[in-house]
Design an enzyme around this catalytic site. Structure first.
Site, PDB file in Angstrom:
ATOM      1  N   ARG A  35     -19.723 -48.125   4.641  1.00 61.70           N
ATOM      2  CA  ARG A  35     -20.490 -47.621   5.793  1.00 61.70           C
ATOM      3  C   ARG A  35     -21.246 -46.356   5.416  1.00 61.70           C
ATOM      4  NH1 ARG A  35     -17.548 -46.304  11.481  1.00 61.70           N
ATOM      5  NH2 ARG A  35     -16.031 -45.339  10.057  1.00 61.70           N
ATOM      6  N   ARG A  67     -17.048 -38.226  17.961  1.00 60.63           N
ATOM      7  CA  ARG A  67     -16.024 -38.538  18.961  1.00 60.63           C
ATOM      8  C   ARG A  67     -16.623 -39.145  20.223  1.00 60.63           C
ATOM      9  NH1 ARG A  67     -11.668 -38.829  15.793  1.00 60.63           N
ATOM     10  NH2 ARG A  67     -11.355 -36.901  14.616  1.00 60.63           N
ATOM     11  N   TYR A  76      -9.425 -50.268   5.529  1.00 61.55           N
ATOM     12  CA  TYR A  76     -10.246 -49.407   6.384  1.00 61.55           C
ATOM     13  C   TYR A  76     -10.978 -48.361   5.542  1.00 61.55           C
ATOM     14  CZ  TYR A  76     -11.527 -45.932   9.910  1.00 61.55           C
ATOM     15  OH  TYR A  76     -12.220 -45.036  10.697  1.00 61.55           O
ATOM     16  N   TYR A  85     -12.825 -35.172   7.636  1.00 63.01           N
ATOM     17  CA  TYR A  85     -11.444 -35.425   7.256  1.00 63.01           C
ATOM     18  C   TYR A  85     -11.236 -35.100   5.776  1.00 63.01           C
ATOM     19  CZ  TYR A  85      -9.915 -37.942  11.486  1.00 63.01           C
ATOM     20  OH  TYR A  85      -9.539 -38.275  12.760  1.00 63.01           O
ATOM     21  N   GLU A 113      -4.910 -47.183  20.828  1.00 66.28           N
ATOM     22  CA  GLU A 113      -6.204 -46.514  20.754  1.00 66.28           C
ATOM     23  C   GLU A 113      -6.955 -46.865  22.032  1.00 66.28           C
ATOM     24  OE1 GLU A 113      -8.500 -46.612  17.053  1.00 66.28           O
ATOM     25  OE2 GLU A 113     -10.201 -47.417  18.201  1.00 66.28           O
TER      26      GLU A 113
END
Length: 284
Positions: free
Chosen positions: A97, A163, A90, A150, A270
């Site tokens: 990305r 979000r 990930y 983060y 999730e």
């Protein structure tokens, strides 16, 4: 996944990207096998595939005149495994990305799309996306550190997503809430307790709705207005997760339950969500 639009729908394909567009909206998908790349110069095949797939995506949006990337769904094999260069997959994906966003001249914080990233057993990197001719409003969760902020504990590059996003398009107001889990601040909570993780996740969904109403006062949504997809790492957790969801949302709220790996190995569930209504129905 099905999107309905008024007016003529046009099909298109540009390289690896297939899409349909009508009016203000374009929906597309791209798949790219990691086997097309070799690890080189510190970049894993998955990192390179993510960078290439997002590069293709941005070129289509630029060419077709849909600059507002609203929502992205990312599916990648073995999301929590560690392979090339000792980096979790990930996190490799996040590097690629972000590199693609930067190469396309896109912002890396703030006005970024809602998104999710789920793990599948095998297959190519698969990305689906919704874009608009107008820019959506990005929304954050006050209970959480924005993903693009983060700390380095979560990888060399931060995840590039908001979000939630709110889009006004063709007389509709559409809310897309990213994949949401049991995270407060930037830390995972209730490790090993799927019921508590589900409850915390619903608290986060409510926080996003509250923030949406704050930044866009006409956009008032309740948990009961949502259409949800709940991703469970372990299928046997379905009864426990469903019990918490139905106790909080009621049985009338449409929830689809799917088995998938979540982007953090310590997260068991999730939930992503969407909602919408005609703009003229908004209450003052």
């Amino acid at each position: 996944m099905r999107w309905l639009a008024g007016g003529e729908v046009r099909d298109g394909q540009a390289g690896r990207v297939r899409y349909r567009c009508a009016g203000d909206l374009l929906f597309g998908s791209v798949e790219l096998a990691e086997t097309a790349f070799d690890a080189a110069d510190g970049a894993s095949p998955l990192q390179q595939a993510a960078r290439a797939a997002y590069g293709d995506l941005f070129r289509v949006l630029d060419a077709e005149g849909y600059p507002g990337l609203v929502r992205v769904w990312n599916y990648l094999p073995r999301i929590n495994e560690v392979d090339h260069y000792g980096i979790e997959r990930y996190r490799q994906f996040n590097i690629g990305r972000q590199e693609a966003f930067a190469a396309a001249g896109r912002v890396l914080i703030g006005a970024v799309p809602a998104a999710c990233a789920l793990g599948v057993p095998a297959g190519p990197l698969s990305i689906a996306f919704l874009a608009s001719r107008t820019a959506p409003l990005a929304i954050e969760n006050p209970r959480q550190v924005s993903a693009y902020h983060y700390p380095a504990d979560y990888g060399p590059r931060s995840p590039t997503f908001s979000r939630a996003t709110l889009l006004a398009s063709s007389g509709q107001e559409l809310l897309f809430i990213s994949g949401t889990a049991s995270i407060v601040g930037h830390r995972s909570l209730h490790v090993g307790d799927v019921a508590a993780q589900t409850a915390e996740t619903l608290d986060n969904l409510q926080a996003v709705l509250d923030e949406t109403a704050r930044v866009a006062p006409g956009a008032r949504y309740a948990l009961g207005d949502l259409c949800c997809i709940a991703y469970l790492r372990h299928g046997e957790d379905l009864p426990a997760v469903r019990a918490v969801v139905e106790a909080r949302l009621g049985r009338h709220v449409p929830v689809t339950y799917l088995q998938a790996d979540v982007c953090r190995a310590d997260l068991l569930v999730e939930i992503e969500a969407s909602a919408g209504h005609p703009v003229q129905e908004r209450q003052p």
